[in-house]
Enzyme design. Structure first.
Site, mmCIF file in Angstrom:
data_model
loop_
_atom_site.group_PDB
_atom_site.id
_atom_site.type_symbol
_atom_site.label_atom_id
_atom_site.label_comp_id
_atom_site.label_asym_id
_atom_site.label_seq_id
_atom_site.Cartn_x
_atom_site.Cartn_y
_atom_site.Cartn_z
ATOM 1 N N GLN A 92 -27.820 -46.056 24.396
ATOM 2 C CA GLN A 92 -29.196 -46.086 24.927
ATOM 3 C C GLN A 92 -29.182 -45.594 26.372
ATOM 4 O O GLN A 92 -28.504 -46.164 27.225
ATOM 5 C CB GLN A 92 -29.778 -47.506 24.863
ATOM 6 C CG GLN A 92 -31.237 -47.545 25.314
ATOM 7 C CD GLN A 92 -31.868 -48.936 25.223
ATOM 8 O OE1 GLN A 92 -31.186 -49.930 24.985
ATOM 9 N NE2 GLN A 92 -33.176 -48.994 25.424
ATOM 10 N N HIS A 98 -37.527 -47.046 21.915
ATOM 11 C CA HIS A 98 -37.929 -45.794 21.281
ATOM 12 C C HIS A 98 -37.203 -45.647 19.952
ATOM 13 O O HIS A 98 -36.055 -46.063 19.803
ATOM 14 C CB HIS A 98 -37.641 -44.578 22.176
ATOM 15 C CG HIS A 98 -36.266 -44.524 22.744
ATOM 16 N ND1 HIS A 98 -35.864 -45.306 23.801
ATOM 17 C CD2 HIS A 98 -35.190 -43.776 22.405
ATOM 18 C CE1 HIS A 98 -34.604 -45.040 24.091
ATOM 19 N NE2 HIS A 98 -34.158 -44.127 23.247
#
Ligand code: AMP
Ligand code: ZN
Length: 112
Positions: A92, A98
């Protein structure tokens, strides 16, 4: 959050190639696509990652999955992968929840 890249994309302070938008979420093409089709779907509310999903925001996440299914149909995606990285070791790089939607090429399993 003022220093969050994706919050700035939602507010329009940073430009993006929009796929879809509603009251709860925003979808846009990834700037560094990893497949012929690669877009991201994010909540407008700043949530750090899946690790911060709880009873209060779970409905927004459910809505995002309905949007992903709808966009995939609209874009004619027969097969696709939905990915969300959580934390540094998983890769990440932006700490605003997301979901990657990737399609258009053969994919391997397990992922790297
Ligand atoms: P992750 O590494 O899972 O946190 O995913 C972050 C994604 O955001 C990466 O695939 C990046 O290519 C993408 N990204 C970073 N900056 C932008 C931007 N300005 N517009 C679109 N996508 C971006
Ligand atoms: Zn944010």
């Amino acid at each position: 959050m003022s220093d969050c890249l994706f919050c700035k994309i939602i507010s329009g302070d940073i430009p993006s190639n929009k796929v879809y938008e509603d009251d709860l979420c925003y979808a846009f093409y990834d700037i560094d696509p990893q497949a012929p089709t690669h877009f991201l779907v994010i909540p407008k509310e700043h949530i750090r990652s899946v690790s911060q999903v709880d009873e209060h925001n779970a409905a927004t996440v459910g809505h995002i999955f309905a949007v992903i299914a709808s966009l995939a149909k609209k874009l004619g995606l027969d097969s696709y992968r939905v990915v969300s990285n959580i934390g540094d070791q998983a890769g990440q790089s932006v700490h605003h929840l997301h979901f990657h939607v990737l399609s258009g090429r053969d994919m391997t399993w397990p992922p790297g």
